[in-house]
Design a protein around this motif. Structure first.
Motif, PDB file in Angstrom:
ATOM      1  N   GLY A 122      -6.306   8.446  -3.094  1.00 35.22           N
ATOM      2  CA  GLY A 122      -6.113   7.807  -1.803  1.00 35.22           C
ATOM      3  C   GLY A 122      -6.647   8.608  -0.632  1.00 35.22           C
ATOM      4  O   GLY A 122      -6.088   8.559   0.466  1.00 35.22           O
ATOM      5  N   GLU A 131      -3.622   4.189  -7.505  1.00 29.87           N
ATOM      6  CA  GLU A 131      -4.076   4.241  -6.113  1.00 29.87           C
ATOM      7  C   GLU A 131      -4.077   2.839  -5.512  1.00 29.87           C
ATOM      8  O   GLU A 131      -3.655   2.633  -4.366  1.00 29.87           O
ATOM      9  N   CYS A 137      -0.581   1.745  -4.647  1.00 30.51           N
ATOM     10  CA  CYS A 137      -0.157   2.245  -3.337  1.00 30.51           C
ATOM     11  C   CYS A 137      -0.753   1.406  -2.206  1.00 30.51           C
ATOM     12  O   CYS A 137      -0.090   1.138  -1.196  1.00 30.51           O
ATOM     13  N   CYS A 142       2.467  11.371  -6.357  1.00 31.45           N
ATOM     14  CA  CYS A 142       1.357  10.782  -5.601  1.00 31.45           C
ATOM     15  C   CYS A 142       1.765   9.495  -4.884  1.00 31.45           C
ATOM     16  O   CYS A 142       1.307   9.229  -3.768  1.00 31.45           O
ATOM     17  N   THR A 190       2.082   9.452  -0.821  1.00 33.90           N
ATOM     18  CA  THR A 190       1.168   8.519  -0.154  1.00 33.90           C
ATOM     19  C   THR A 190       1.929   7.601   0.792  1.00 33.90           C
ATOM     20  O   THR A 190       1.526   7.397   1.947  1.00 33.90           O
ATOM     21  N   ASP A 229       1.701   7.504   4.803  1.00 29.91           N
ATOM     22  CA  ASP A 229       1.213   6.277   5.426  1.00 29.91           C
ATOM     23  C   ASP A 229       2.265   5.629   6.326  1.00 29.91           C
ATOM     24  O   ASP A 229       1.921   4.866   7.226  1.00 29.91           O
TER      25      ASP A 229
END
Length: 304
Positions: free
Chosen positions: A70, A88, A91, A128, A132, A136
């Motif tokens: 990401g 990824e 997410c 992860c 993330t 974010d």
């Protein structure tokens, strides 16, 4: 040296290009444009050692100790699953759903006394997903749970040596928990890093549960390469053929008990079992299967 392990030329060329960048500190295309460049002996030695380890089946990410995910660089080691592109995309989907006004706008303010998103990542592994989403959504409270102490050490240590890009004072917290014990296992959970109680997080309903649990069937081992089978943790990959959805059954229990009305659930799943996975969330007000970038049924999304 790499041909036996990596028969696909494109994959092999991509690895060599990465090795040129990471170990020889040259542009990836230098092997073509400047094949006679002077290389320090120490760099050449590391390059050749990497090639040897790759030829023996060791994953490139474990050799370097990191993996891009990401747009950020995460630490990885044999104790955790190497993050995949599918996760990824998980997410990315979670971010899109959380930004939807019906989930993150007025509805959130009505149901969350704290006025901020509260997100639980089950089977966090390297962290992860938790990291993330925390990065974010800087105002969110994010907690990641995993049964593996080795994985939790790695998750807690992400970005320890540098300032986290887009850093937030509310970084994710992690705790050790066997999610198969069900949501009753939250009693007494403590932060893996500082030992503080997580009772405050589980005191009220959550806004989202995200998970990439183990979902590869034992019988699918024969389809996998040895760099996965011999190096990545079985604990994070495989489930018994006789009970392939055991983690999703547990996740459904967690979601039904902990999510607020309108809260979302998003899980990564075995592409061979999309209908069976979705059926476990039939008690939710909304449930749908979502495809990954290869157009395979990779995710189930549900709303409490």
């Amino acid at each position: 040296m790499l041909t036996a392990e990596y028969s696909d030329r494109r994959e092999r060329d991509a690895l060599v290009s990465s090795m040129v960048v990471d170990f020889l500190h040259l542009p990836g295309y230098a092997i073509v444009t400047d094949p006679f460049a002077d290389i320090p002996e120490s760099d050449a030695s590391e390059f050749l050692d990497c090639a040897r380890r790759l030829s023996e089946g060791e994953p490139y990410q474990y050799i370097t100790g990191w993996c891009e995910f990401g747009g950020r660089v995460f630490s990885v080691a044999p104790g955790v699953l190497i993050p995949r592109p599918e996760t990824e995309y998980l997410c990315r989907l979670a971010g899109q759903k959380l930004r939807d006004s019906s989930l993150a706008g007025q509805n959130l303010r009505e149901h969350s006394s704290a006025g901020r998103l509260r997100i639980l990542d089950l089977c966090t592994g390297s962290g992860c997903i938790a990291w993330t989403l925390a990065l974010d959504f800087p105002d969110a409270e994010v907690v990641g749970l995993d049964v593996s102490a080795q994985a939790l050490d790695i998750a807690c240590g992400q970005f320890a040596d540098c300032k986290t890009p887009g850093s937030t004072p509310r970084s994710p917290r992690f705790a050790q928990c066997d999610i198969l014990r069900g949501p009753s296992a939250t009693g007494g959970l403590k932060d893996w890093k500082d030992g503080a109680s997580l009772a405050d997080f589980f005191a009220g309903p959550l806004d989202a549960i995200i998970s990439n649990p183990p979902y590869v069937l034992d019988k699918e081992r024969v389809l996998m390469r040895r760099n996965v089978l011999e190096h990545e943790p079985d604990l994070a990959l495989f489930v018994p053929d006789c009970n392939p959805l055991l983690f999703y059954k547990a996740i459904s229990d967690w979601a039904l008990e902990l999510l607020r009305p309108g809260g979302l659930l998003l899980v990564e799943q075995n592409e061979a079992l999309p209908a069976e996975t979705a059926a476990l969330f039939s008690r939710f007000s909304r449930c749908e299967t979502l495809n990954d970038l290869a157009d395979k049924p990779r995710f189930t999304f549900a709303v409490r």
